[in-house]
Design a protein around this motif. Structure first.
Motif, PDB file in Angstrom:
ATOM      1  N   ALA B  21      25.669  -7.914  22.103  1.00  6.78           N
ATOM      2  CA  ALA B  21      24.590  -6.834  22.415  1.00  6.78           C
ATOM      3  C   ALA B  21      22.956  -7.008  22.407  1.00  6.78           C
ATOM      4  O   ALA B  21      22.417  -6.820  23.302  1.00  6.78           O
ATOM      5  N   VAL B  22      21.891  -8.094  21.006  1.00  2.82           N
ATOM      6  CA  VAL B  22      20.962  -8.109  21.631  1.00  2.82           C
ATOM      7  C   VAL B  22      20.702  -9.774  22.008  1.00  2.82           C
ATOM      8  O   VAL B  22      19.997  -9.608  22.655  1.00  2.82           O
ATOM      9  N   ALA B  23      22.191 -10.407  21.962  1.00  9.17           N
ATOM     10  CA  ALA B  23      21.628 -11.160  23.592  1.00  9.17           C
ATOM     11  C   ALA B  23      21.496 -10.561  25.184  1.00  9.17           C
ATOM     12  O   ALA B  23      20.571 -10.945  25.122  1.00  9.17           O
ATOM     13  N   TYR B  24      22.216  -9.203  25.313  1.00  7.06           N
ATOM     14  CA  TYR B  24      21.324  -8.327  26.186  1.00  7.06           C
ATOM     15  C   TYR B  24      20.623  -7.096  26.701  1.00  7.06           C
ATOM     16  O   TYR B  24      20.378  -6.919  26.812  1.00  7.06           O
ATOM     17  N   ARG B  25      19.418  -7.815  25.159  1.00  9.99           N
ATOM     18  CA  ARG B  25      18.609  -6.590  25.851  1.00  9.99           C
ATOM     19  C   ARG B  25      17.500  -6.393  26.242  1.00  9.99           C
ATOM     20  O   ARG B  25      17.428  -5.310  26.369  1.00  9.99           O
ATOM     21  N   ALA B  26      17.949  -7.750  27.500  1.00  5.89           N
ATOM     22  CA  ALA B  26      16.718  -7.315  28.636  1.00  5.89           C
ATOM     23  C   ALA B  26      18.284  -6.062  29.261  1.00  5.89           C
ATOM     24  O   ALA B  26      16.812  -4.970  29.876  1.00  5.89           O
ATOM     25  N   GLU B  27      18.957  -6.252  29.307  1.00 11.53           N
ATOM     26  CA  GLU B  27      20.039  -5.714  30.075  1.00 11.53           C
ATOM     27  C   GLU B  27      19.723  -4.181  29.483  1.00 11.53           C
ATOM     28  O   GLU B  27      19.423  -3.047  30.204  1.00 11.53           O
ATOM     29  N   MET B  28      19.613  -3.633  28.340  1.00  9.57           N
ATOM     30  CA  MET B  28      19.445  -2.617  27.380  1.00  9.57           C
ATOM     31  C   MET B  28      18.642  -1.923  27.852  1.00  9.57           C
ATOM     32  O   MET B  28      17.957  -0.921  27.913  1.00  9.57           O
ATOM     33  N   LEU B  29      17.181  -3.147  27.849  1.00 15.73           N
ATOM     34  CA  LEU B  29      15.628  -2.137  28.590  1.00 15.73           C
ATOM     35  C   LEU B  29      16.187  -1.724  29.897  1.00 15.73           C
ATOM     36  O   LEU B  29      15.259  -0.406  30.220  1.00 15.73           O
ATOM     37  N   VAL B  30      17.175  -2.711  30.725  1.00 13.60           N
ATOM     38  CA  VAL B  30      16.828  -1.741  32.121  1.00 13.60           C
ATOM     39  C   VAL B  30      17.366  -0.236  31.799  1.00 13.60           C
ATOM     40  O   VAL B  30      17.016   0.116  32.574  1.00 13.60           O
ATOM     41  N   TRP B  31      18.704  -0.297  31.004  1.00 13.07           N
ATOM     42  CA  TRP B  31      19.151   0.796  30.862  1.00 13.07           C
ATOM     43  C   TRP B  31      18.629   2.081  30.683  1.00 13.07           C
ATOM     44  O   TRP B  31      18.791   3.339  31.445  1.00 13.07           O
ATOM     45  N   VAL B  32      18.075   2.109  29.580  1.00 15.07           N
ATOM     46  CA  VAL B  32      16.531   2.555  28.887  1.00 15.07           C
ATOM     47  C   VAL B  32      15.805   3.021  30.497  1.00 15.07           C
ATOM     48  O   VAL B  32      15.681   4.257  30.984  1.00 15.07           O
ATOM     49  N   LEU B  33      15.412   1.665  31.264  1.00 21.18           N
ATOM     50  CA  LEU B  33      14.768   2.522  32.603  1.00 21.18           C
ATOM     51  C   LEU B  33      16.051   3.226  33.518  1.00 21.18           C
ATOM     52  O   LEU B  33      14.507   3.611  34.445  1.00 21.18           O
ATOM     53  N   ALA B  34      16.775   2.594  33.131  1.00 21.20           N
ATOM     54  CA  ALA B  34      17.756   3.537  34.554  1.00 21.20           C
ATOM     55  C   ALA B  34      17.554   4.788  33.660  1.00 21.20           C
ATOM     56  O   ALA B  34      18.303   5.245  35.439  1.00 21.20           O
ATOM     57  N   THR B  35      17.914   4.982  32.904  1.00 22.07           N
ATOM     58  CA  THR B  35      17.553   6.853  32.645  1.00 22.07           C
ATOM     59  C   THR B  35      16.807   6.970  32.101  1.00 22.07           C
ATOM     60  O   THR B  35      16.680   8.118  31.198  1.00 22.07           O
ATOM     61  N   THR B  36      15.719   7.030  32.788  1.00 25.33           N
ATOM     62  CA  THR B  36      14.409   7.709  32.969  1.00 25.33           C
ATOM     63  C   THR B  36      14.406   9.285  34.180  1.00 25.33           C
ATOM     64  O   THR B  36      13.566  10.102  33.710  1.00 25.33           O
ATOM     65  N   MET B  37      15.524   9.805  34.336  1.00 29.53           N
ATOM     66  CA  MET B  37      15.915  10.357  34.819  1.00 29.53           C
ATOM     67  C   MET B  37      15.680  11.854  34.619  1.00 29.53           C
ATOM     68  O   MET B  37      14.141  12.925  35.071  1.00 29.53           O
ATOM     69  N   PRO B  38      15.137  12.031  33.283  1.00 28.35           N
ATOM     70  CA  PRO B  38      15.439  12.885  32.163  1.00 28.35           C
ATOM     71  C   PRO B  38      13.243  13.249  32.450  1.00 28.35           C
ATOM     72  O   PRO B  38      12.816  14.518  32.623  1.00 28.35           O
ATOM     73  N   LEU B  39      12.768  12.321  32.646  1.00 29.60           N
ATOM     74  CA  LEU B  39      10.639  11.903  32.514  1.00 29.60           C
ATOM     75  C   LEU B  39      10.567  12.674  33.974  1.00 29.60           C
ATOM     76  O   LEU B  39      10.231  13.109  34.149  1.00 29.60           O
ATOM     77  N   VAL B 120      16.872   0.933  18.491  1.00 24.68           N
ATOM     78  CA  VAL B 120      15.802   0.332  17.672  1.00 24.68           C
ATOM     79  C   VAL B 120      14.809   0.076  19.481  1.00 24.68           C
ATOM     80  O   VAL B 120      13.508   0.519  19.928  1.00 24.68           O
ATOM     81  N   VAL B 121      15.233  -0.105  20.598  1.00 24.02           N
ATOM     82  CA  VAL B 121      14.781   0.276  21.790  1.00 24.02           C
ATOM     83  C   VAL B 121      14.239   1.827  22.295  1.00 24.02           C
ATOM     84  O   VAL B 121      13.194   2.144  22.866  1.00 24.02           O
ATOM     85  N   SER B 122      14.962   2.964  22.069  1.00 24.26           N
ATOM     86  CA  SER B 122      14.825   3.955  22.090  1.00 24.26           C
ATOM     87  C   SER B 122      13.457   4.650  21.190  1.00 24.26           C
ATOM     88  O   SER B 122      12.977   5.733  20.896  1.00 24.26           O
ATOM     89  N   LEU B 123      13.522   4.265  19.910  1.00 23.69           N
ATOM     90  CA  LEU B 123      12.819   4.781  18.542  1.00 23.69           C
ATOM     91  C   LEU B 123      11.136   4.842  19.301  1.00 23.69           C
ATOM     92  O   LEU B 123      11.108   6.183  18.930  1.00 23.69           O
ATOM     93  N   PRO B 124      10.703   3.449  20.063  1.00 25.24           N
ATOM     94  CA  PRO B 124       9.089   4.312  20.257  1.00 25.24           C
ATOM     95  C   PRO B 124       8.540   5.204  20.937  1.00 25.24           C
ATOM     96  O   PRO B 124       8.166   5.787  20.875  1.00 25.24           O
ATOM     97  N   LEU B 125      10.195   5.433  22.011  1.00 24.99           N
ATOM     98  CA  LEU B 125      10.066   6.042  23.005  1.00 24.99           C
ATOM     99  C   LEU B 125      10.474   8.037  22.041  1.00 24.99           C
ATOM    100  O   LEU B 125       9.772   8.727  22.023  1.00 24.99           O
ATOM    101  N   ALA B 126      11.147   7.663  20.915  1.00 22.31           N
ATOM    102  CA  ALA B 126      11.390   8.894  20.576  1.00 22.31           C
ATOM    103  C   ALA B 126       9.812   9.076  19.991  1.00 22.31           C
ATOM    104  O   ALA B 126       9.710  10.456  19.670  1.00 22.31           O
ATOM    105  N   ALA B 127       9.387   8.584  18.898  1.00 21.15           N
ATOM    106  CA  ALA B 127       8.576   9.088  18.599  1.00 21.15           C
ATOM    107  C   ALA B 127       7.020   8.916  19.444  1.00 21.15           C
ATOM    108  O   ALA B 127       6.860  10.244  18.491  1.00 21.15           O
ATOM    109  N   VAL B 128       6.673   8.567  20.453  1.00 23.41           N
ATOM    110  CA  VAL B 128       5.905   9.340  21.392  1.00 23.41           C
ATOM    111  C   VAL B 128       6.321  11.041  21.533  1.00 23.41           C
ATOM    112  O   VAL B 128       5.327  11.469  21.540  1.00 23.41           O
TER     113      VAL B 128
END
Lengths: 261, 267, 332
Positions: B21-39, B120-128
Motif C-alpha cells: 500500500a505504501v508503494a502505491y501511495r500515488a494510487e491511493m491519492l488517485v483513489w481519494v481524488l476519484a471519490t470526491t463525488m460527495p464533495l 493517513v491520506v484521508s486524515l487531513p481531509l477529515a480534520a478540515v
C-alpha cells in the motif's frame, strides 16, 4: 487517407471482439438503462422540492442530462477502452511495440479499442432530449440544432484532450490502473448544469476541468440560450486544450522508459 | 486450508500488504481524488438548500452529511474485486491457489492492510471537514460513536464480501468489471452516497430498506451525524450484520462454484 | 512419489469462426466442441527423479503439469502426488510442492523480493531458524546479494528469475514443477538456472518435473523424458534411447589440413555441412566404422569426431512427424 483506413481496420477489430462477448452486450444495455435511471433520481428529488434550481427548470436540466448521456457513450465507447490499453502497455512495457509502428503514436493508442455497444447511449440521449423538450412544450429551433452540433465537436475534443492528459499521468506514476475510474468520477459532475456550483468548484469545472464546455454549453445551445461570445470562447478553449494535450503527450513519450528494461 | 496456519500467517500478510500500500501511495491519492463525488454533491445540495431546507436537511446538515460520507467511503472502500478480476484473467489466481492460505482471506488481508494508508491520506481531509462542520455537526453521544465504529467494521466487511462476490463473476463472464458497474449503479443511489436516503421519495425508500446498500455508507454516516437515536441505531446495526452474514454466505457460494469452473478450464 | 493412471482431461470450447458475418451469427448461436487435451496417460515417477515433459505446443504438457499441481481437475483418471490427491489441495500437499512458471511471476511487483520471501515464510509456516538457513543457502547459491533489497520491477529478467526460484524454494518443496523456467533468459543465465535446479535436486532429493522447449534444459536436467503428443503418451524412457530411436544415424565431424572437394565427401555419406573450417557427414550407426576408416585413408583429415545429432533437431523431427500424421489424418 491512410489514417482513415487504419481507423477502419481498428474499428472492425473492435466490432469483431464485441461480437464475442454477448454477455457484455446484455450487461451493457442493462447497466446503461440503470445508470440513466439513477442519474435521474437525484434530479427528481431536487426538482420535487423546487420548480427551478439555480435558474434551471426540470426540462432544461434534462437536456444537460441528455448531453451527459451522449458524452458518456463517447467516453466509454471510444475513449476509456483505449485508455485502459495504454495504461496496460505502460505497465507491461509493451508500449515500445506501439512506438515503433510507422504511424502517429497518439493516433494509434487513441483508436486502439472501441466498444461498439456503447452506441446505445446515443439512442438513450435522444430519448432524454425528446422527454425534456416535451416538458418544455416546444421543439428545438433548426438554428439551435446547428449550433449544438458545433458545441458537440467542442465537447468531444475537450473530453478527448482531458483523456490524453490523464493518460500522460500514467507515464509518471508507478501504477495507476484505476485511472479510468478517476476520470469517470470527475466526469460524473457534468450531469449537472454548471450554475449549480459556486465559487472555486465552478471555476474548476469551467476552466480547469471544463465540464461546462461538455454538457452545459451544448444544452444551452440546443435551448437557444448560449451567448455567441461564449460559443467562440468555447471553440478557442477546445483548440487550446487539444494543443496542450498534444504537447504534454509528446513530452511524456520523450520521457518514457519501458518497465523492467 | 487450515485456519490455524492462516491465522499464524495473517500478521505477515498484513505487514507485506501494508508495504504494498505504501508503494502505491500515488494510487491511493488517485483513489481519494476519484471519490470526491460527495464533495460535488455537497456543492449541489447546498445550492438546492440555500433558500429552504429539503426535508430535515438545511445547508449545514448537507455539509455535515457529505463530509461524513466522504470519510466513510475512504475507510470502507476495497479493491478486492479489482485484484481478483485481474488474477482470474491473468491466471495468477493459480499461484494463489497453490499457497496453503485461503485466497479469500489473503484478499481480505490485503484490503485491511491498505487501511492505515487510507487513514493517513484521508486524515487531513477529515480534520478540515471537522473544522468546517464544527463540533455541532457530529453526534456527542459516546455510545453512538462506539456503535459507529461497529457499523464501520460492518460496512467494510459488507463492501469487501460484495466486492469478492462480484470478483467471482470473473470466473463466469469475460469482463466482470461490468458486473461491478451494475453493482455501483445501485450502490451510488441507494447507499446514501449521492443523497441522504431519507429524502428519497416514499416508493424508493421502501426499495432502499430491502437492499444492503444503505449499510455500506448510509448507516455509519447517519450514526456519525447523529441522525439516528440509540434504539434505532441498534436495530439498524443488527440488520447490517445480518447482511454481512448473508454476503459472506453468497461469496463463499460464488467462490466455490467459480473455482469448480476454474479447475475445469484452467487459468 | 507420483502415480498417474488413465488421466483424461477434456475441455468444451466455443468455436470462433473468422469473419464479421460469422462473428455476428455467433452472438446468437454458439457451437461447442470437446477437445481432449489429455487423452489417457499413465506414468509413475519415483522419489528424487528428474523428468522432462516434451511435446509440441498444445500437446497437453502444461495441462498435465497443472493437474499434478492440483490446479486443474482431471475429467477422469487417478492421480496421486506424494500420497495426496492433488485436486483437494490440502495444506499438507501444498506445503510439499511448488510450481514455477517462466512466464508468470509470484514476486510482488513493486516491492523488493525480500518481502515476497518473508510473505512465503509466513504463508508456508516455515520456522524462523529453518527460514534463515534456507535463505542464506539460496542467497549464496544464486548469488542474490543486494538484489533482494531492490523493488522487483527494477530487476532484469534474469535477476527476477533467480529471485523467483528463491521465493519458490523457501519452504523446501519435495516436488518441484517447472514450466519453461529458462524462457527469455540469456545463455549464461539459462546455465545458472539449470545448474541451480540440478543442485537443488541433488541436495534435497526433491522430485523435479520440467517442461521446456529449450533442449539444453532437458539435456542437462532430465535423464528421463516423457513425450506427450495430442494428449497421448508416445514415449517414456531415457533421453539417450529416445535420440537413437528417432535418429539412429550419427554425425561424423571432420577437419582437414587442406580444402577438400564436396564430391569426395558425398561419396562417403550425406553431407550436412561443408565449409572452409569443418565438414559434417550424416551416416547410419552401422556405417560409422567404415566411413571413418575410409575418410582417414583417403582424405587429409586433421581432426575427427563422432557425435549424436543435436537434440533440437531430434525434437523437431519428432514433432514434424506427428504434424505430418495430423495433416494426413485431416486430409483423409
Amino acid at each position: 487517407m491512410r489514417y482513415l483506413n487504419l481507423l477502419g481496420s481498428q474499428l472492425r477489430a473492435s466490432l469483431l471482439l464485441a461480437m464475442q462477448y454477448r454477455a457484455d452486450f446484455l450487461l451493457d444495455g442493462l447497466v446503461e438503462v440503470l445508470w440513466m435511471a439513477t442519474a435521474i433520481v437525484p434530479l427528481f428529488v431536487v426538482f420535487q422540492a423546487r420548480p427551478t434550481v439555480a435558474g434551471w427548470r426540470f426540462g432544461e436540466a434534462l437536456i444537460v442530462m441528455g448531453w451527459f448521456t451522449f458524452l458518456q457513450g463517447v467516453l466509454e465507447g471510444a475513449i476509456n477502452p483505449s485508455l485502459a490499453s495504454v495504461v496496460e502497455h505502460i505497465r507491461k512495457g509493451t508500449l515500445d511495440f506501439v512506438l515503433i509502428k510507422p504511424a502517429d503514436a497518439q493516433f494509434l493508442v487513441s483508436t486502439a479499442r472501441f466498444l461498439p455497444w456503447r452506441a446505445i447511449n446515443v439512442g438513450t440521449a435522444m430519448v432524454i432530449f425528446a422527454w425534456g423538450f416535451r416538458l418544455l412544450g416546444r421543439a428545438p429551433a433548426r438554428r439551435d440544432v446547428a449550433v449544438a452540433a458545433v458545441t458537440t465537436v467542442v465537447a468531444v475534443v475537450v473530453l478527448y484532450s482531458l483523456w490524453i492528459l490523464t493518460v500522460s499521468a500514467a507515464f509518471y506514476v508507478v501504477r495507476i490502473d484505476n485511472l479510468s475510474f478517476f476520470f469517470n468520477a470527475i466526469f460524473d459532475a457534468a450531469r449537472w448544469p454548471i450554475s449549480v456550483f459556486r465559487g472555486a468548484v465552478r471555476f474548476v469545472f469551467t476552466f480547469v476541468v471544463p465540464l461546462a464546455l461538455m454538457t452545459t454549453y451544448p444544452a444551452q445551445a440546443l435551448l437557444g440560450t448560449l451567448p455567441a461570445t461564449t460559443l467562440l470562447a468555447a471553440i478557442a478553449g477546445a483548440a487550446l486544450a487539444f494543443t496542450v494535450a498534444r504537447v504534454v503527450w509528446n513530452a511524456s513519450i520523450a520521457r518514457y522508459t519501458s518497465a523492467g528494461g | 486450508m487450515s485456519l490455524r496456519n492462516t491465522a499464524r500467517a495473517f500478521p505477515t500478510l498484513l505487514r507485506v500488504g501494508f508495504a504494498e500500500a505504501v508503494a502505491y501511495r500515488a494510487e491511493m491519492l488517485v483513489w481519494v481524488l476519484a471519490t470526491t463525488m460527495p464533495l460535488v454533491m455537497l456543492a449541489l445540495w447546498s445550492t438546492v438548500a440555500r433558500d429552504a431546507p429539503v426535508g430535515r436537511y438545511g445547508q449545514p446538515q448537507f455539509v455535515a452529511y457529505f463530509l461524513s460520507t466522504f470519510i466513510v467511503r475512504q475507510l470502507t472502500g476495497s479493491w478486492a474485486f479489482w485484484e481478483m478480476n485481474q488474477d482470474v484473467k491473468s491466471g495468477a489466481l493459480g499461484m494463489r491457489l497453490l499457497r496453503p492460505v485461503h485466497p479469500l482471506l489473503a484478499y481480505a488481508a490485503e484490503s485491511l492492510a491498505a487501511m492505515p494508508m487510507r487513514v493517513v491520506v484521508s486524515l487531513p481531509l477529515a480534520a478540515v471537514a471537522l473544522g468546517v462542520i464544527g463540533a455541532g455537526g457530529v453526534t456527542h453521544d459516546p455510545v453512538l460513536w462506539v456503535l459507529w465504529a461497529v457499523s464501520l467494521a460492518g460496512a467494510w466487511l459488507l463492501t469487501l464480501f460484495i466486492g469478492l462476490a462480484v470478483g467471482c463473476a470473473a470466473f463466469f463472464f469475460e469482463s466482470s468489471l461490468k458486473v461491478m458497474d451494475l453493482w455501483l449503479v445501485f450502490f451510488f443511489v441507494f447507499s446514501g452516497y449521492l443523497l441522504p436516503v431519507e429524502i428519497l421519495p416514499g416508493g424508493l425508500r421502501a426499495v432502499v430498506d430491502a437492499l444492503p446498500f444503505r449499510f455500506q455508507i448510509g448507516l455509519p454516516v447517519e450514526l456519525m451525524t447523529g441522525a439516528l437515536g440509540r434504539g434505532e441505531a441498534l436495530g439498524m446495526l443488527a440488520r447490517q450484520w445480518a447482511w454481512v452474514a448473508v454476503s459472506l454466505g453468497s461469496t463463499a457460494l460464488m467462490w466455490r462454484r467459480g473455482l469448480r469452473r476454474f479447475e475445469a478450464y484452467g487459468g | 512419489m507420483i502415480r498417474v493412471r488413465g488421466l483424461h482431461k477434456h475441455y468444451k470450447v466455443h468455436e470462433r469462426p473468422p469473419g464479421l458475418a460469422a462473428a455476428l451469427r455467433s452472438v446468437f448461436r454458439r457451437r461447442y466442441k470437446t477437445i481432449a487435451a489429455v487423452d489417457g496417460i499413465d506414468f509413475d515417477i519415483a522419489d528424487g527423479e528428474r523428468v522432462g515433459f516434451l511435446g509440441p505446443n498444445g500437446a497437453g504438457k502444461t495441462t498435465t503439469l497443472k493437474v499434478l499441481a492440483g490446479l486443474l481437475h482431471p475429467t477422469s483418471g487417478e492421480v496421486s502426488v506424494d500420497g495426496h490427491e492433488p485436486r483437494r489441495r490440502q495444506d499438507a500437499f501444498l506445503k510439499r510442492i511448488m510450481l514455477v512458471l517462466g512466464q508468470k511471476q509470484q514476486l510482488l511487483w513493486d516491492l523488493p523480493p525480500s518481502e515476497t520471501f518473508e510473505l512465503n515464510r509466513a504463508v508456508y509456516d516455515v520456522p524462523r531458524v529453518q527460514y534463515k538457513e534456507t535463505l542464506d543457502e539460496l542467497t549464496q547459491l544464486l548469488q542474490l546479494g543486494e538484489l533482494v533489497g531492490k523493488p522487483t520491477r527494477t530487476l532484469s529478467l534474469g535477476e527476477r528469475m533467480k529471485c523467483e526460484l528463491a521465493a519458490a524454494l523457501i519452504h523446501r518443496p519435495k516436488v518441484l514443477f517447472l514450466d519453461e523456467p529458462t524462457i527469455g533468459l540469456d545463455v549464461s543465465m539459462q546455465a545458472t538456472v539449470r545448474d541451480f535446479v540440478a543442485r537443488y535436486n541433488e541436495r534435497s532429493g526433491a522430485t523435479l518435473i520440467l517442461t521446456s522447449h529449450n533442449m539444453d534444459d532437458v539435456a542437462r536436467l532430465c535423464p528421463r523424458v516423457i513425450v506427450i503428443d495430442r494428449g497421448k503418451l508416445v514415449y517414456d524412457g531415457t533421453l539417450a534411447e529416445l535420440v537413437t530411436r528417432i535418429r539412429p544415424d550419427k554425425r561424423v565431424v571432420l577437419r582437414f589440413s587442406r580444402s577438400v572437394d564436396a564430391a569426395d565427401l558425398a561419396a562417403l555419406g550425406k553431407v550436412v555441412r561443408h565449409d572452409a573450417g569443418e565438414s559434417v557427414l550424416q551416416v547410419s550407426k552401422e556405417a560409422v566404422n567404415a566411413v571413418v576408416s575410409r575418410a582417414l585413408a583417403h582424405l587429409p583429415v586433421s581432426d575427427l569426431t563422432v557425435e549424436n545429432p543435436p537434440l533440437e533437431e531430434v525434437m523437431s523431427e519428432l514433432f514434424a512427424r506427428s504434424q505430418a500424421r495430423r495433416v494426413a489424418e485431416a486430409a483423409s
